[in-house]
Design a protein around this motif. Structure first.
Motif, mmCIF file in Angstrom:
data_model
loop_
_atom_site.group_PDB
_atom_site.id
_atom_site.type_symbol
_atom_site.label_atom_id
_atom_site.label_comp_id
_atom_site.label_asym_id
_atom_site.label_seq_id
_atom_site.Cartn_x
_atom_site.Cartn_y
_atom_site.Cartn_z
ATOM 1 N N ARG A 88 -2.544 -6.664 -1.697
ATOM 2 C CA ARG A 88 -3.211 -7.939 -1.409
ATOM 3 C C ARG A 88 -2.436 -8.693 -0.338
ATOM 4 N NH1 ARG A 88 -3.989 -12.356 -6.098
ATOM 5 N NH2 ARG A 88 -1.835 -12.822 -5.494
ATOM 6 N N GLY A 89 -3.189 -9.263 0.631
ATOM 7 C CA GLY A 89 -2.552 -9.982 1.714
ATOM 8 C C GLY A 89 -1.901 -11.272 1.258
ATOM 9 N N GLU A 90 -0.935 -11.764 2.078
ATOM 10 C CA GLU A 90 -0.216 -12.990 1.717
ATOM 11 C C GLU A 90 -1.087 -14.222 1.947
ATOM 12 O OE1 GLU A 90 4.043 -15.187 2.730
ATOM 13 O OE2 GLU A 90 3.378 -13.428 3.885
ATOM 14 N N ARG A 91 -1.817 -14.269 3.041
ATOM 15 C CA ARG A 91 -2.661 -15.425 3.349
ATOM 16 C C ARG A 91 -4.092 -15.202 2.871
ATOM 17 N NH1 ARG A 91 -0.752 -16.905 9.571
ATOM 18 N NH2 ARG A 91 1.485 -17.250 9.076
ATOM 19 N N HIS A 92 -4.589 -13.985 3.054
ATOM 20 C CA HIS A 92 -5.952 -13.670 2.624
ATOM 21 C C HIS A 92 -5.864 -12.825 1.361
ATOM 22 C CE1 HIS A 92 -7.314 -15.190 6.486
ATOM 23 N NE2 HIS A 92 -6.382 -14.430 7.065
ATOM 24 N N THR A 93 -6.745 -13.088 0.465
ATOM 25 C CA THR A 93 -6.698 -12.413 -0.824
ATOM 26 C C THR A 93 -7.372 -11.049 -0.816
ATOM 27 O OG1 THR A 93 -8.726 -13.570 -1.481
ATOM 28 C CG2 THR A 93 -6.605 -14.596 -2.071
ATOM 29 N N ALA A 94 -7.762 -10.586 0.352
ATOM 30 C CA ALA A 94 -8.394 -9.275 0.438
ATOM 31 C C ALA A 94 -7.339 -8.175 0.244
ATOM 32 C CB ALA A 94 -9.092 -9.108 1.779
ATOM 33 N N TYR A 95 -7.777 -7.058 -0.321
ATOM 34 C CA TYR A 95 -6.882 -5.918 -0.549
ATOM 35 C C TYR A 95 -7.056 -4.893 0.574
ATOM 36 C CZ TYR A 95 -5.690 -7.415 -5.278
ATOM 37 O OH TYR A 95 -5.212 -8.108 -6.364
ATOM 38 N N HIS A 96 -5.946 -4.336 1.009
ATOM 39 C CA HIS A 96 -5.948 -3.316 2.050
ATOM 40 C C HIS A 96 -5.275 -2.047 1.507
ATOM 41 C CE1 HIS A 96 -7.163 -6.292 5.092
ATOM 42 N NE2 HIS A 96 -6.294 -7.118 4.500
ATOM 43 N N ARG A 97 -5.894 -0.953 1.814
ATOM 44 C CA ARG A 97 -5.357 0.325 1.345
ATOM 45 C C ARG A 97 -4.221 0.765 2.262
ATOM 46 N NH1 ARG A 97 -7.101 6.086 1.499
ATOM 47 N NH2 ARG A 97 -6.825 6.988 -0.601
ATOM 48 N N ARG A 98 -3.054 0.983 1.661
ATOM 49 C CA ARG A 98 -1.859 1.357 2.408
ATOM 50 C C ARG A 98 -1.199 2.576 1.739
ATOM 51 N NH1 ARG A 98 -4.021 -1.303 5.675
ATOM 52 N NH2 ARG A 98 -3.339 -3.309 6.561
ATOM 53 N N TRP A 99 -0.449 3.305 2.566
ATOM 54 C CA TRP A 99 0.341 4.445 2.062
ATOM 55 C C TRP A 99 1.754 3.964 1.760
ATOM 56 C CZ3 TRP A 99 -0.219 9.141 0.132
ATOM 57 C CH2 TRP A 99 0.886 9.999 0.091
ATOM 58 N N PHE A 100 2.171 4.090 0.500
ATOM 59 C CA PHE A 100 3.466 3.595 0.053
ATOM 60 C C PHE A 100 4.416 4.771 -0.201
ATOM 61 C CE2 PHE A 100 0.975 -0.122 -0.582
ATOM 62 C CZ PHE A 100 1.854 -1.192 -0.565
ATOM 63 N N GLU B 268 -9.022 -6.638 -8.695
ATOM 64 C CA GLU B 268 -8.927 -5.185 -8.647
ATOM 65 C C GLU B 268 -8.432 -4.646 -9.993
ATOM 66 O OE1 GLU B 268 -9.673 -2.964 -6.363
ATOM 67 O OE2 GLU B 268 -10.436 -4.434 -4.934
ATOM 68 N N GLU B 269 -8.935 -3.499 -10.363
ATOM 69 C CA GLU B 269 -8.495 -2.853 -11.600
ATOM 70 C C GLU B 269 -7.156 -2.151 -11.372
ATOM 71 O OE1 GLU B 269 -10.592 -0.104 -15.108
ATOM 72 O OE2 GLU B 269 -11.346 -0.111 -13.031
#
Length: 254
Positions: free
Chosen positions: A27-39, A75-76
């Motif tokens: 989840r973004g710091e300013r926007h609450t949208a989730y982005h798929r990232r490779w960790f 998100e679940e």
């Protein structure tokens, strides 16, 4: 804390094994949208990339002084990484399945040096308890004191081992001492060589009788042996007769 970007980028993409890796939703710091990232988790550093094939990470999270816990989110399978400072950021992540979420929470909780320090202290404590147990004579056992068995002394072990050994004829100069065999109480036959064995070879004459000391005098272990001079002379004469006979046969064959 200052970090070198080139060193971090090299460490994130090098061939060193990762503690965990996979896709998560951040989840973004300013926007609450989730982005798929490779960790990618290496040690106490959590790197995240835009794509799996990316050559440089977008950011890194140093997992020190933080807690990993489940949280409520749109998100679940969401969980959060919270830091103790007042102005510290909270990272909210979400996995793609229940198993992946549990795996990430477990690995992130064990990534900090604080956790490793606790593990080392616990291992040192267990090691010290084992040393005290060995010094106390229980051999590191954890059972009640009544279940401990006292080890037998060296003398008792020797007596037990001697009694457990099978009855074997003792040997002297490579030959069996016949006087110690069953029926040794009968007087030896010193008149001749004792006949022949199954192959037709002459048997050697019997050894002279022995005088054994009592168990109280010998301590129950050692045996005193005394040979009679007369018996030795008879034995020497018998062997001498055999040697003389063999020599005479050899001279006749020449």
């Amino acid at each position: 804390m200052k970090l070198n970007e080139r060193s971090l980028a090299f460490y994130a993409t090098c061939d060193s094994p990762a503690d965990n890796a996979g896709f998560l939703y951040k989840r973004g710091e300013r926007h609450t949208a989730y982005h798929r990232r490779w960790f990618v988790l290496k040690g106490n550093m959590l790197f995240y990339f835009e794509e799996r094939e990316s050559r440089e990470p977008v950011g890194v999270i140093v997992l020190e002084g933080c807690t990993v816990e489940l949280c409520e989110s749109a998100e679940e399978f969401a969980f959060a990484i919270r830091f103790g400072g007042a102005k510290s950021r909270t990272y909210v992540l979400a996995a793609e399945s229940q198993a992946a979420m549990e795996s990430w929470v477990k690995s992130l909780s064990r990534a900090s040096f604080d956790y490793l320090r606790l593990v080392v202290r616990e291992l040192e404590k267990q090691l010290e308890e084992m040393r005290l147990g060995v010094a106390g004579g229980c051999g590191g056992c954890r059972g009640p004191p009544g279940s401990w068995k006292q080890e037998p002394s060296g003398t008792e072990l020797c007596v037990e081992r001697l009694s457990a050994l099978p009855t074997v004829l003792p040997k002297e100069n490579g030959c069996a001492v016949w006087n110690n065999a069953p029926g040794a109480d009968r007087p030896p036959n010193i008149s001749g060589f004792g006949g022949h064995d199954g192959d037709g070879n002459p048997r050697p004459p019997p050894l002279p009788p022995r005088q054994r000391a009592s168990s109280s005098e010998a301590g129950g272990v050692r045996v005193a042996v005394v040979e009679s001079p007369s018996s030795f002379c008879q034995l020497h004469e018998q062997y001498g007769q055999e040697v003389a006979k063999l020599r005479q046969d050899w001279l006749e064959r020449q």
